[in-house]
Structure formats: structure tokens, C-alpha cells
Write an enzyme that holds these catalytic residues in place. Structure first.
Site, mmCIF file in Angstrom:
data_model
loop_
_atom_site.group_PDB
_atom_site.id
_atom_site.type_symbol
_atom_site.label_atom_id
_atom_site.label_comp_id
_atom_site.label_asym_id
_atom_site.label_seq_id
_atom_site.Cartn_x
_atom_site.Cartn_y
_atom_site.Cartn_z
ATOM 1 N N GLU A 130 3.507 -47.081 35.217
ATOM 2 C CA GLU A 130 4.790 -47.629 34.802
ATOM 3 C C GLU A 130 5.054 -47.284 33.343
ATOM 4 O OE1 GLU A 130 5.123 -51.759 35.622
ATOM 5 O OE2 GLU A 130 4.696 -51.559 37.770
ATOM 6 N N ALA A 131 6.350 -47.124 32.999
ATOM 7 C CA ALA A 131 6.793 -46.834 31.636
ATOM 8 C C ALA A 131 6.133 -45.550 31.115
ATOM 9 C CB ALA A 131 6.508 -48.005 30.699
ATOM 10 N N ARG A 132 5.793 -44.653 32.037
ATOM 11 C CA ARG A 132 5.171 -43.373 31.707
ATOM 12 C C ARG A 132 3.807 -43.530 31.031
ATOM 13 N NH1 ARG A 132 8.257 -39.487 33.089
ATOM 14 N NH2 ARG A 132 7.003 -37.920 32.009
ATOM 15 N N LEU A 133 3.181 -44.654 31.267
ATOM 16 C CA LEU A 133 1.820 -44.872 30.776
ATOM 17 C C LEU A 133 0.864 -44.481 31.906
ATOM 18 C CD1 LEU A 133 2.295 -48.253 28.860
ATOM 19 C CD2 LEU A 133 2.203 -45.921 27.935
ATOM 20 N N HIS A 134 0.772 -43.186 32.116
ATOM 21 C CA HIS A 134 -0.009 -42.651 33.231
ATOM 22 C C HIS A 134 -1.506 -42.709 32.930
ATOM 23 C CE1 HIS A 134 3.963 -41.239 34.127
ATOM 24 N NE2 HIS A 134 3.946 -40.319 33.170
#
Length: 206
Positions: free
Chosen positions: A182-186
Site C-alpha cells: 500500500e502507498a507504494r511501500l512495496h
């Protein structure tokens, strides 16, 4: 499975990246939303060192590497002859997953190429003979005429492997597993080959 189902933690991962790939690949193959789990972008260096990518099909993998097959006179084969290193990128969107690998490339054995070619559908074997892959084609009709000629040539008999058709194996020295967050916190983990064939695993920033 969606990216919200779970993050990727170090404890989720197998110590060996090929084993980890096998887990994810099996899950992708089992998902009816993924038509070709084996579809992969093969990246090579073309003329003048220009990066080139195209989709191919992974046909086999094990501890020795990742195998695909092609016409040995194709653009990709010429690129590999000049720069014998390549990369593969798998993207399984329904699972929010990506796997990247890179390493030197070596030819498969004649026996392996013969065995795989023999397993292909007959029309695919005819097609391998008919196509001068990557070369200019006058028309679709010319290709279809060539196919008809070869069907007549091999009528009632086996279709042997063309001498200019075989496979390559990428022997990875790095494999990265990417799980969408989520939120590009891969979550990203890189396995790098070190020492006498062992692997070191590192978490990377998204």
C-alpha cells in the site's frame, strides 16, 4: 490473491531463490486469472548495446537456471551471441508480484532441445521450420505458402528439430522478489549469488 492479503517478510522466504520462485510460480499457474504464468519479458543488449525486450515463454527452470527456446538466427539469438547475458522479468498482476533475474546465458544441450521440440504440437514444429524469425517477410500469404510446403514435405512422418532452433539457459547471479504494498511501500528482497554458489538475501528499499 491481492496485494492487500499480506506483505512479504523475510521469514516468508525460502533460503534458496529457485525454491521461492517455484512457490510463486505454482501459485500463479493455479490462478485462472493468469492465462500464461510462464510469460516473461526477456531483456538483452542489441546492436550497439541498445536494450531490447520481448515476451517469451519460460519452458523449464531448476537449480541450473531458467530456460527458453528460440530460432538461433533471431534477433535475440544474435544479441546473446554478442552479449551472453540476459534478464527476465515476470509480472503477475493479480498477485501484485514481480520477479526479476539476471545472469550469464548458456546454450541448452542438444538432447534437451530435441526432447522439448518433440513435445511441441505438430503445427508448432512446422512453424519453427517455416519462420525465418526477425527477417523481413514479403506477405502473410508467403508465410502460409511456406507452411503448406512444409506440411507436404513432412506429411505422414515426424517433424525433426530444425538445425537453427534450440534453447538458452539464464544462470542467475541475482533474483529479486517484489510484493506490491500500500502507498507504494512495496516489499523487495534481492538474492545475490556469493562465494561458491551460495546466496545472500537482502531487503531493498521500495
Amino acid at each position: 490473491m491481492s496485494s492487500a492479503d499480506k506483505s512479504l517478510r523475510r521469514g516468508d522466504l525460502a533460503p534458496d531463490p529457485v525454491e521461492q520462485f517455484a512457490r510463486w510460480f505454482a501459485e500463479a499457474e493455479a490462478d485462472p486469472a493468469i492465462v500464461f504464468a510462464e510469460a516473461v519479458c526477456l531483456s538483452t543488449l542489441g546492436p550497439g548495446g541498445t536494450p531490447e525486450g520481448r515476451m517469451v515463454l519460460l519452458k523449464h527452470f531448476d537449480a541450473r537456471g531458467f530456460v527458453f527456446y528460440t530460432n538461433l538466427e533471431s534477433a535475440k539469438s544474435h544479441s546473446l551471441a554478442e552479449h551472453p547475458r540476459a534478464g527476465m522479468t515476470f509480472h503477475w498482476q493479480p498477485h501484485g508480484r514481480q520477479v526479476r533475474l539476471r545472469g550469464p546465458v548458456e546454450p541448452v544441450s542438444e538432447h534437451a532441445a530435441d526432447a522439448y521440440f518433440a513435445s511441441r504440437p505438430r503445427r508448432s514444429r512446422i512453424g519453427a521450420w517455416a519462420s525465418d524469425q526477425s527477417r523481413e517477410l514479403e506477405s502473410r500469404a508467403a508465410l502460409e505458402d511456406r507452411v503448406k510446403e512444409l506440411e507436404d514435405r513432412f506429411a505422414g512422418g515426424d517433424v525433426p528439430r530444425p538445425p537453427n532452433w534450440s534453447g538458452f539457459r539464464i544462470v542467475p547471479d541475482a533474483i529479486e522478489f517484489w510484493q506490491e504494498g500500500e502507498a507504494r511501500l512495496h516489499d523487495r528482497f534481492l538474492y545475490a549469488r556469493e562465494g561458491a554458489g551460495g546466496w545472500v538475501r537482502r531487503r531493498l528499499h521500495p
